[in-house]
Design a protein around this motif. Structure first.
Motif, PDB file in Angstrom:
ATOM      1  N   VAL A 223       0.776  -1.137  -0.290  1.00 49.02           N
ATOM      2  CA  VAL A 223       0.013   0.093   0.140  1.00 49.02           C
ATOM      3  C   VAL A 223       0.736   1.081  -0.192  1.00 49.02           C
ATOM      4  O   VAL A 223       1.584   1.069   0.848  1.00 49.02           O
ATOM      5  CB  VAL A 223      -0.828  -0.031   1.211  1.00 49.02           C
ATOM      6  N   PHE A 224       0.157   2.166  -1.287  1.00 48.77           N
ATOM      7  CA  PHE A 224       0.863   3.772  -0.748  1.00 48.77           C
ATOM      8  C   PHE A 224       0.519   4.018   0.075  1.00 48.77           C
ATOM      9  O   PHE A 224      -0.957   4.503  -0.224  1.00 48.77           O
ATOM     10  CB  PHE A 224       1.443   4.074  -2.188  1.00 48.77           C
ATOM     11  N   ALA A 225       0.993   4.941   1.475  1.00 51.58           N
ATOM     12  CA  ALA A 225       0.706   5.568   2.835  1.00 51.58           C
ATOM     13  C   ALA A 225       1.317   6.442   2.758  1.00 51.58           C
ATOM     14  O   ALA A 225       2.617   6.726   2.988  1.00 51.58           O
ATOM     15  CB  ALA A 225       0.528   4.868   3.289  1.00 51.58           C
ATOM     16  N   ASP A 226       0.735   7.474   3.233  1.00 48.62           N
ATOM     17  CA  ASP A 226       1.492   8.527   4.041  1.00 48.62           C
ATOM     18  C   ASP A 226       2.623   8.812   5.290  1.00 48.62           C
ATOM     19  O   ASP A 226       3.545   9.081   5.424  1.00 48.62           O
ATOM     20  CB  ASP A 226       0.390  10.062   4.233  1.00 48.62           C
ATOM     21  N   ASP A 227       1.750   7.887   5.735  1.00 49.99           N
ATOM     22  CA  ASP A 227       2.767   6.743   6.772  1.00 49.99           C
ATOM     23  C   ASP A 227       2.070   5.710   7.428  1.00 49.99           C
ATOM     24  O   ASP A 227       1.052   5.691   6.755  1.00 49.99           O
ATOM     25  CB  ASP A 227       2.727   7.705   8.199  1.00 49.99           C
ATOM     26  N   LEU A 228       2.367   4.526   8.548  1.00 51.79           N
ATOM     27  CA  LEU A 228       2.716   3.514   8.916  1.00 51.79           C
ATOM     28  C   LEU A 228       1.653   4.588  10.319  1.00 51.79           C
ATOM     29  O   LEU A 228       1.663   3.598  11.304  1.00 51.79           O
ATOM     30  CB  LEU A 228       3.501   2.701   9.532  1.00 51.79           C
TER      31      LEU A 228
END
Length: 503
Positions: free
Chosen positions: A370-375
């Motif tokens: 997943v491409f996400a802004d943060d974990l």
């Protein structure tokens, strides 16, 4: 001892919420205050015929002064002809607050994974909730999953132990963020089973396997119970985000509640005809979770998804080792994509998970990247729901997939390249970790490109030129070499689509 061997037909049929259920005669015990530090046992026997309701409740009158409830059960498993269902009986427990749909009185469920369980104020069998044993009418819930033509004969042994109750420990839950790498690609497995349902691994063992599989996040999803939620805090860390959920396992299909608030329980005691799934899908979302139908075309009894996809935030199209039912799920999902672009409506992203239960089931195969802004829980969920993700068979497979126009326009997985219909578009896939795999570009018109096999090194680049007028979306598949026959090989990776053209 109480011996109840009457047939189902001599019991009363009641309605719990909207689900038909059978309630048997009550099992009673002496007053606990008169039997301090002692135990009493009752035995209940009965037979359920084919066509039994989904749930059969055995009321147990629990007196004041009870500190532990223990239940053991057995049932017969007669031989049946090939192709005929044999006996399978699930079990669970509800306390004095009742069995109404919604689970206010829920105290645990082990399905068919255990032959006995206990509940105390300070401890309970995995799958069950510790807590105060209040006096009143408790209910043992029996779930005749399948019943042989000969019927299902069962025996319950119920033991109450009397005495003072200990304090109930405060649950501790994992944090909703890990250290992460900022805006980046994160690998996860959101369908996993521990020993709190029918898995055989502890949360700690799952965490170790997740780290070895290169995962950044996982989601707990035990069948029909949330009791593992309080046992993941020590597993999470700066390098591993642990989200909490449940696999709601109905008789008409399974759905993963992905990333719900700690302590959220979602009821499963309904069928599609009861028209209740929407209520519980909304509950999942209110508790901060995503609704993900699991293995929608699986062939196990009760696994095939019958509730439709109107409530789905994503669909699990790849579950564990890639098999023909995954191929059917993939084709079904692709048909949904075609309908969405032609009807101008929202689309539903795909994801893949291991559904690992026990050795040798590998955790993280497949995994959703997943491409996400943060974990964080919120950022990972946002990436999944937006379709900014691809599915890989392991940590070894990495993809970079994008589409670009002639004036610097660019879109990635789950995005839209908003250019005129006649604009030349270049679709590019970069691959690593997929030796001898074949790349396929799939559009609303079908498979429009199939590459030569990648080299043994497993890396390569495949480009294709098209226009939005010709392809409304493009998604990529990596397939292993086909052993024989006309069918494509098993998947090594799968992307969500890139949409082409202005909407």
């Amino acid at each position: 001892m109480c011996d109840d061997d009457a047939r189902l037909g001599r019991r009363s049929l009641i309605v719990t919420g909207t689900a038909a259920a059978l309630t048997l005669g009550s099992v009673t015990f002496a007053r606990g205050a008169d039997n301090m530090h002692q135990a009493e046992t009752r035995t209940v026997r009965g037979t359920l015929p084919t066509g039994s309701p989904d749930f059969v409740y055995v009321p147990v009158e629990v007196p004041e002064g009870t500190k532990e409830i223990k239940v053991a059960y057995t049932y017969d498993r007669p031989a049946v002809p090939a192709g005929t269902a044999g006996n399978a009986l699930d079990i669970g427990l509800f306390d004095e607050r009742g069995t109404e749909l919604g689970g206010k009185g829920f105290r645990g469920w082990s399905g068919g994974a255990r032959t006995e369980f206990f509940v105390r104020s300070d401890d309970a069998t995995p799958g069950y909730l510790p807590g105060t044993i209040n006096p009143g009418t408790w209910q043992i819930a029996l779930g005749p999953y399948t019943v042989a033509p000969q019927g299902l004969s069962y025996e319950l042994t119920i033991t109450l132990t009397y005495g003072e109750q200990a304090d109930t420990p405060e649950p501790g839950y994992p944090p909703q963020r890990a250290k992460g790498r900022g805006r980046s690609w994160y690998r996860g497995d959101c369908h996993l089973h521990s020993w709190h349902s029918d898995g055989r691994r502890t949360p700690a063992e799952i965490g170790a396997l997740a780290r070895a599989a290169g995962l950044d996040f996982i989601n707990s999803s035990d069948h029909n119970t949330h009791t593992s939620h309080a046992h993941w805090a020590d597993v999470a860390g700066e390098d591993l985000l642990v989200m909490l959920g449940e696999e709601i396992t109905t008789r008409n299909g399974h759905v993963v509640a992905l990333g719900t608030d700690p302590g959220t329980f979602v009821d499963w005691r309904y069928r599609a005809r009861d028209n209740r799934f929407g209520r519980f899908a909304r509950q999942i979302r209110r508790s901060g979770g995503l609704v993900v139908p699991a293995h929608p075309h699986a062939t196990c009894v009760g696994c095939n998804w019958k509730f439709g996809f109107g409530e789905a935030d994503a669909i699990e199209v790849w579950n564990g080792p890639y098999t023909p039912d995954d191929e059917v799920a993939l084709a079904d999902w692709d048909s949904m994509l075609v309908a969405s672009v032609r009807e101008g409506r929202a689309w539903i992203p795909a994801m893949g998970n291991s559904d690992a239960h026990r050795d040798p089931d590998p955790v993280g195969s497949p995994q959703t990247v997943v491409f996400a802004d943060d974990l964080t829980r919120e950022a990972i969920q946002e990436g999944i729901k937006a379709g900014r993700s691809y599915i890989a068979e392991s940590k070894n497979v990495s993809l970079a997939f994008g589409a670009s126009g002639g004036r610097g326009e660019h879109a990635g997985i789950g995005g839209r390249l908003a250019v005129p219909l006649d604009t030349p578009v270049t679709v590019r896939l970069e691959v690593s970790g997929a030796p001898r795999c074949t790349v396929r570009f799939v559009t609303d018109q079908g498979v429009l490109l199939t590459s030569a096999p990648l080299p043994v090194a497993g890396s390569g680049v495949v480009e294709w030129r098209t226009t939005p007028a010709y392809a409304a979306y493009v998604r990529a598949e990596l397939r292993h070499e086909t052993a024989a026959g006309p069918l494509p090989g098993a998947l090594a990776a799968l992307t969500n689509p890139i949409f082409l053209g202005r909407r």
